[in-house]
Design a protein around this motif. Structure first.
Motif, short mmCIF file in Angstrom:
data_model
loop_
_atom_site.label_atom_id
_atom_site.label_comp_id
_atom_site.label_asym_id
_atom_site.label_seq_id
_atom_site.Cartn_x
_atom_site.Cartn_y
_atom_site.Cartn_z
N GLU A 1 0.82 -1.22 0.00
CA GLU A 1 0.00 0.00 0.00
C GLU A 1 0.85 1.26 0.00
OE1 GLU A 1 -3.30 0.53 -0.46
OE2 GLU A 1 -3.39 -1.61 -0.87
N ALA A 2 1.96 1.26 0.71
CA ALA A 2 2.83 2.44 0.75
C ALA A 2 3.39 2.74 -0.65
CB ALA A 2 3.96 2.24 1.75
N LEU A 3 3.79 1.69 -1.37
CA LEU A 3 4.29 1.88 -2.73
C LEU A 3 3.15 2.27 -3.66
CD1 LEU A 3 6.54 1.72 -4.84
CD2 LEU A 3 6.04 -0.73 -5.05
N ARG A 4 2.04 1.58 -3.55
CA ARG A 4 0.87 1.87 -4.40
C ARG A 4 0.42 3.32 -4.25
NH1 ARG A 4 -3.33 -0.58 -7.05
NH2 ARG A 4 -5.40 0.21 -6.62
N ASP A 5 0.50 3.84 -3.04
CA ASP A 5 0.07 5.21 -2.76
C ASP A 5 0.94 6.25 -3.48
OD1 ASP A 5 -1.62 7.08 -1.29
OD2 ASP A 5 0.23 7.56 -0.18
N ARG A 6 2.15 5.86 -3.87
CA ARG A 6 3.06 6.80 -4.52
C ARG A 6 2.74 7.03 -6.00
NH1 ARG A 6 5.32 5.12 -0.07
NH2 ARG A 6 6.97 6.27 0.96
N PHE A 7 1.85 6.23 -6.56
CA PHE A 7 1.45 6.41 -7.95
C PHE A 7 0.16 7.22 -7.98
CE2 PHE A 7 4.09 2.63 -8.04
CZ PHE A 7 4.89 2.86 -9.17
N ASP A 8 0.22 8.39 -8.63
CA ASP A 8 -0.97 9.25 -8.70
C ASP A 8 -2.06 8.65 -9.58
OD1 ASP A 8 0.21 11.16 -7.09
OD2 ASP A 8 1.01 12.31 -8.78
N ILE A 9 -1.66 8.01 -10.64
CA ILE A 9 -2.62 7.47 -11.61
C ILE A 9 -2.51 5.95 -11.58
CG2 ILE A 9 -3.31 7.36 -14.03
CD1 ILE A 9 -1.99 10.16 -14.35
N LYS A 10 -3.64 5.30 -11.39
CA LYS A 10 -3.69 3.83 -11.40
C LYS A 10 -4.72 3.42 -12.44
CE LYS A 10 -2.77 4.10 -6.51
NZ LYS A 10 -2.92 5.55 -6.39
N VAL A 11 -4.32 2.59 -13.39
CA VAL A 11 -5.20 2.15 -14.46
C VAL A 11 -5.23 0.62 -14.47
CG1 VAL A 11 -5.65 2.25 -16.95
CG2 VAL A 11 -4.55 4.18 -15.80
N THR A 12 -6.40 0.06 -14.61
CA THR A 12 -6.54 -1.38 -14.68
C THR A 12 -7.05 -1.76 -16.08
OG1 THR A 12 -7.08 -1.50 -12.34
CG2 THR A 12 -7.71 -3.38 -13.69
#
Length: 156
Positions: free
Chosen positions: A31-42
């Motif tokens: 979650e800490a790493l994931r939070d560092r990406f402003d844009i998340k696309v699936t």
């Protein structure tokens, strides 16, 4: 750790990361790493793109049904029914390899190679699915279908 050197990123720097969460050996992103990406696309599998690279509609349909069965919600809903939920992802690369081996080498060998991509618990179910689709798959791929000659009864 390089004598306190500070590297400054160019203002136009973009960092893109790709992640296949459903493959064996991967773990959910921290979650800490994931939070560092402003844009998340699936992205999900795109059937229109797959149709451009996979010839067999029967194989595409099989992949679609197996992927649906792999959905965690399906797996949870069918846990008590004994229906199969596949842990192994069915990638376009796997489908294309099946077609290439089936048409270039041997259909039965292609089936074995395809099945060996799955874990031990899934293999018998995958074999049953492919056995049930053999005629359709061979027909889609233009592979000769074995016929059985039956003698016609002689009329008296």
């Amino acid at each position: 750790e390089n004598d306190g050197e500070i590297v400054h990123a160019h203002p136009d720097l973009i960092i893109v990361a790709a992640y296949n969460p459903n493959y064996r050996g991967t773990r959910p992103m921290n979650e800490a790493l994931r939070d560092r990406f402003d844009i998340k696309v699936t992205y999900d599998y795109d059937i229109e793109i797959e149709r451009q690279i996979v010839k067999s509609e029967s194989l595409l349909d099989l992949a679609k049904r197996m992927r649906r069965a792999s959905n965690p919600l399906f797996a949870q809903a069918t846990a008590s029914t004994g229906d199969t939920a596949f842990e192994t992802p069915i990638s376009p690369r796997l489908l294309k390899a099946f077609e290439k081996i089936a048409t270039g080498l041997n259909y039965d060998f292609a089936v074995d190679v395809f099945i060996n991509n799955f874990n031990e618990e899934e293999r018998s179910s995958v074999r049953m699915l492919l056995d049930g689709l053999e005629w359709n798959l061979k027909n889609d791929l233009g592979i000769g279908i074995e016929t059985i000659e039956v003698e016609q009864p002689v009329e008296a």
